[in-house]
Design an enzyme around this catalytic site. Structure first.
Site, PDB file in Angstrom:
ATOM      1  N   LEU A  33      13.815  21.856  -5.519  1.00  0.00           N
ATOM      2  CA  LEU A  33      12.826  22.474  -6.402  1.00  0.00           C
ATOM      3  C   LEU A  33      13.247  22.449  -7.869  1.00  0.00           C
ATOM      4  O   LEU A  33      14.423  22.565  -8.195  1.00  0.00           O
ATOM      5  CB  LEU A  33      12.570  23.915  -5.949  1.00  0.00           C
ATOM      6  CG  LEU A  33      12.113  24.050  -4.494  1.00  0.00           C
ATOM      7  CD1 LEU A  33      11.943  25.521  -4.124  1.00  0.00           C
ATOM      8  CD2 LEU A  33      10.816  23.287  -4.252  1.00  0.00           C
ATOM      9  N   HIS A  34      12.239  22.294  -8.718  1.00  0.00           N
ATOM     10  CA  HIS A  34      12.452  22.303 -10.170  1.00  0.00           C
ATOM     11  C   HIS A  34      11.362  23.164 -10.799  1.00  0.00           C
ATOM     12  O   HIS A  34      10.554  23.787 -10.091  1.00  0.00           O
ATOM     13  CB  HIS A  34      12.454  20.869 -10.708  1.00  0.00           C
ATOM     14  CG  HIS A  34      11.285  20.046 -10.260  1.00  0.00           C
ATOM     15  ND1 HIS A  34       9.980  20.364 -10.598  1.00  0.00           N
ATOM     16  CD2 HIS A  34      11.201  18.949  -9.468  1.00  0.00           C
ATOM     17  CE1 HIS A  34       9.160  19.483 -10.060  1.00  0.00           C
ATOM     18  NE2 HIS A  34       9.876  18.609  -9.349  1.00  0.00           N
ATOM     19  N   GLY A  36       8.648  22.467 -12.139  1.00  0.00           N
ATOM     20  CA  GLY A  36       7.272  22.135 -11.752  1.00  0.00           C
ATOM     21  C   GLY A  36       6.860  22.930 -10.524  1.00  0.00           C
ATOM     22  O   GLY A  36       5.777  23.514 -10.467  1.00  0.00           O
ATOM     23  N   HIS A  37       7.754  22.963  -9.533  1.00  0.00           N
ATOM     24  CA  HIS A  37       7.455  23.732  -8.317  1.00  0.00           C
ATOM     25  C   HIS A  37       7.358  25.234  -8.615  1.00  0.00           C
ATOM     26  O   HIS A  37       6.452  25.911  -8.143  1.00  0.00           O
ATOM     27  CB  HIS A  37       8.572  23.534  -7.274  1.00  0.00           C
ATOM     28  CG  HIS A  37       8.742  22.125  -6.791  1.00  0.00           C
ATOM     29  ND1 HIS A  37       9.832  21.360  -7.115  1.00  0.00           N
ATOM     30  CD2 HIS A  37       7.964  21.341  -6.000  1.00  0.00           C
ATOM     31  CE1 HIS A  37       9.740  20.174  -6.535  1.00  0.00           C
ATOM     32  NE2 HIS A  37       8.610  20.123  -5.850  1.00  0.00           N
ATOM     33  N   GLN A 151      -3.316  13.391  -5.087  1.00  0.00           N
ATOM     34  CA  GLN A 151      -3.070  14.272  -3.944  1.00  0.00           C
ATOM     35  C   GLN A 151      -3.899  15.555  -4.062  1.00  0.00           C
ATOM     36  O   GLN A 151      -4.517  16.010  -3.087  1.00  0.00           O
ATOM     37  CB  GLN A 151      -1.581  14.613  -3.871  1.00  0.00           C
ATOM     38  CG  GLN A 151      -1.243  15.702  -2.870  1.00  0.00           C
ATOM     39  CD  GLN A 151       0.251  15.897  -2.734  1.00  0.00           C
ATOM     40  OE1 GLN A 151       0.907  15.160  -2.008  1.00  0.00           O
ATOM     41  NE2 GLN A 151       0.804  16.873  -3.436  1.00  0.00           N
ATOM     42  N   SER A 183      10.279  15.684 -11.569  1.00  0.00           N
ATOM     43  CA  SER A 183      10.102  15.158 -10.221  1.00  0.00           C
ATOM     44  C   SER A 183      11.442  15.211  -9.505  1.00  0.00           C
ATOM     45  O   SER A 183      12.485  14.953 -10.124  1.00  0.00           O
ATOM     46  CB  SER A 183       9.619  13.703 -10.283  1.00  0.00           C
ATOM     47  OG  SER A 183       9.792  13.083  -9.016  1.00  0.00           O
ATOM     48  N   SER A 184      11.415  15.526  -8.223  1.00  0.00           N
ATOM     49  CA  SER A 184      12.660  15.501  -7.446  1.00  0.00           C
ATOM     50  C   SER A 184      13.274  14.105  -7.508  1.00  0.00           C
ATOM     51  O   SER A 184      14.494  13.945  -7.421  1.00  0.00           O
ATOM     52  CB  SER A 184      12.376  15.888  -5.994  1.00  0.00           C
ATOM     53  OG  SER A 184      11.675  17.110  -5.940  1.00  0.00           O
TER      54      SER A 184
HETATM   55  P1  AMP Z   1       6.797  17.751  -3.731  1.00  0.00           P
HETATM   56  O1  AMP Z   1       7.947  18.657  -3.449  1.00  0.00           O
HETATM   57  O2  AMP Z   1       7.136  16.593  -4.601  1.00  0.00           O
HETATM   58  O3  AMP Z   1       6.021  17.393  -2.495  1.00  0.00           O
HETATM   59  O4  AMP Z   1       5.789  18.625  -4.619  1.00  0.00           O
HETATM   60  C1  AMP Z   1       5.314  19.863  -4.151  1.00  0.00           C
HETATM   61  C2  AMP Z   1       4.251  20.343  -5.103  1.00  0.00           C
HETATM   62  O5  AMP Z   1       4.797  20.484  -6.407  1.00  0.00           O
HETATM   63  C3  AMP Z   1       3.066  19.374  -5.221  1.00  0.00           C
HETATM   64  O6  AMP Z   1       1.866  20.110  -5.291  1.00  0.00           O
HETATM   65  C4  AMP Z   1       3.369  18.671  -6.525  1.00  0.00           C
HETATM   66  O7  AMP Z   1       2.207  18.194  -7.168  1.00  0.00           O
HETATM   67  C5  AMP Z   1       3.992  19.789  -7.321  1.00  0.00           C
HETATM   68  N1  AMP Z   1       4.797  19.267  -8.430  1.00  0.00           N
HETATM   69  C6  AMP Z   1       5.814  18.382  -8.361  1.00  0.00           C
HETATM   70  N2  AMP Z   1       6.271  18.098  -9.602  1.00  0.00           N
HETATM   71  C7  AMP Z   1       5.514  18.810 -10.470  1.00  0.00           C
HETATM   72  C8  AMP Z   1       5.482  18.928 -11.900  1.00  0.00           C
HETATM   73  N3  AMP Z   1       6.314  18.248 -12.685  1.00  0.00           N
HETATM   74  N4  AMP Z   1       4.553  19.745 -12.441  1.00  0.00           N
HETATM   75  C9  AMP Z   1       3.687  20.434 -11.645  1.00  0.00           C
HETATM   76  N5  AMP Z   1       3.680  20.360 -10.312  1.00  0.00           N
HETATM   77  C10 AMP Z   1       4.571  19.561  -9.721  1.00  0.00           C
END
Ligand code: AMP
Length: 271
Positions: A33-34, A36-37, A151, A183-184
């Site tokens: 997690l970062h 964004g999450h 998505q 992004s991860s």
């Molecule tokens: P993931 O862990 O990549 O599947 O992402 C989980 C959720 O976090 C998804 O709804 C992604 O769109 C969102 N997410 C990932 N990166 C970001 C970001 N930089 N800004 C906003 N939401 C994000």
């Protein structure tokens, strides 16, 4: 914060909350997690009484040769971030699908383009896991990031088509201090490729501020700025249908996917 790996016990807790009249929010993730999450958790927390976050690296949405086996993980760090951002119940399933799981959720049209065209089976994996997560978690509201713009649109369509009684919220795309979309997968980038990856958002913003609104010329502006090993796609699409635009006569969004070495990054911006 409670952590639960068992879908049945997780659902029992949520149903108990619902019986008390509490509104349940949900943020599905694949972990590592970062900010964004956590921004999605912060947004969800404003719209619910109890917040569920899931961490599950869903094999079904990875294609052959993609990064499933090396997808970064940080269970302890993730749990600390969830606890600090209002999560009440952290769902960390190990075997999320029953052994004889045989259902697939497949959307036509909106999944045929962009990432759907380049990653066959990807959105089928996403909609199938999210449908099952929704079934287990039973949220009133779920939050997805605009980082994965297609998505978000696909999930909205699935929820509408299947009449799922769940409100879908989009959270804004969160960027690093220098503009790189968080992004991860950024973890995979060498220092040199991380620098080149900055051209993704620079290309999109160059398109955004270009006065000439001719679609082909705008795409040329973006392509000129991009310094990547391969452009997977660069498109200007209708904000809601994601149909490619030939003239800028409607609200539009520019979306890019590009490879730096083996790492595939995506980004998007409203034009
Ligand atoms: P993931 O862990 O990549 O599947 O992402 C989980 C959720 O976090 C998804 O709804 C992604 O769109 C969102 N997410 C990932 N990166 C970001 C970001 N930089 N800004 C906003 N939401 C994000």
């Amino acid at each position: 914060m409670r952590t639960e790996a068992d879908p049945g016990r997780l659902q029992a807790q949520v149903l108990a909350w619902r019986a008390e009249g509490l509104r349940v929010g949900f943020v599905p993730t694949m972990g590592f997690l970062h900010a964004g999450h956590t921004s999605l958790m912060d947004l969800a927390a404003t719209r619910c009484d109890r917040l569920v976050v899931s961490i599950f690296v869903n094999p079904m949405q990875f294609g052959p040769g993609e990064d499933l086996d090396v997808y970064p993980r940080d269970p302890q760090g993730d749990a600390a971030k969830c606890a600090a951002h209002g999560c009440d119940l952290l769902f960390t399933p190990e075997a999320f699908y029953p052994q004889d799981f045989s259902t697939r959720v497949i959307l036509g049209g909106i999944t045929d383009r962009l990432c759907g065209a380049r990653r066959p089976g990807h959105f089928e994996g996403v909609t199938t896991v999210v449908a099952r997560l929704f079934g287990v978690v039973q949220p009133h509201v779920a939050v997805f990031g605009e980082k994965d713009y297609q998505q978000l649109a696909v999930i909205r369509r699935m929820v509408r088509d299947l009449a799922m009684p769940i409100e879908i919220l989009g959270g804004e795309l969160i960027r690093d201090h220098d503009g790189l979309a968080l992004s991860s997968r950024n973890k995979y980038l060498s220092a040199a490729n991380r620098e080149r990856a900055l051209t993704l958002h620079r290309a999109l913003y160059a398109m955004r501020v270009t006065e000439d609104r001719n679609v082909e010329r705008l795409l040329d502006v973006g392509r000129d700025v991009l310094d990547v090993d391969r452009i997977d796609y660069l498109e200007i699409v209708d904000t809601s249908s994601l149909e490619p635009l030939t003239t800028m006569d409607r609200p539009a969004r520019a979306l890019v996917a590009a490879f730096l070495g083996k790492t595939r990054l995506i980004d998007n911006v409203a034009l």
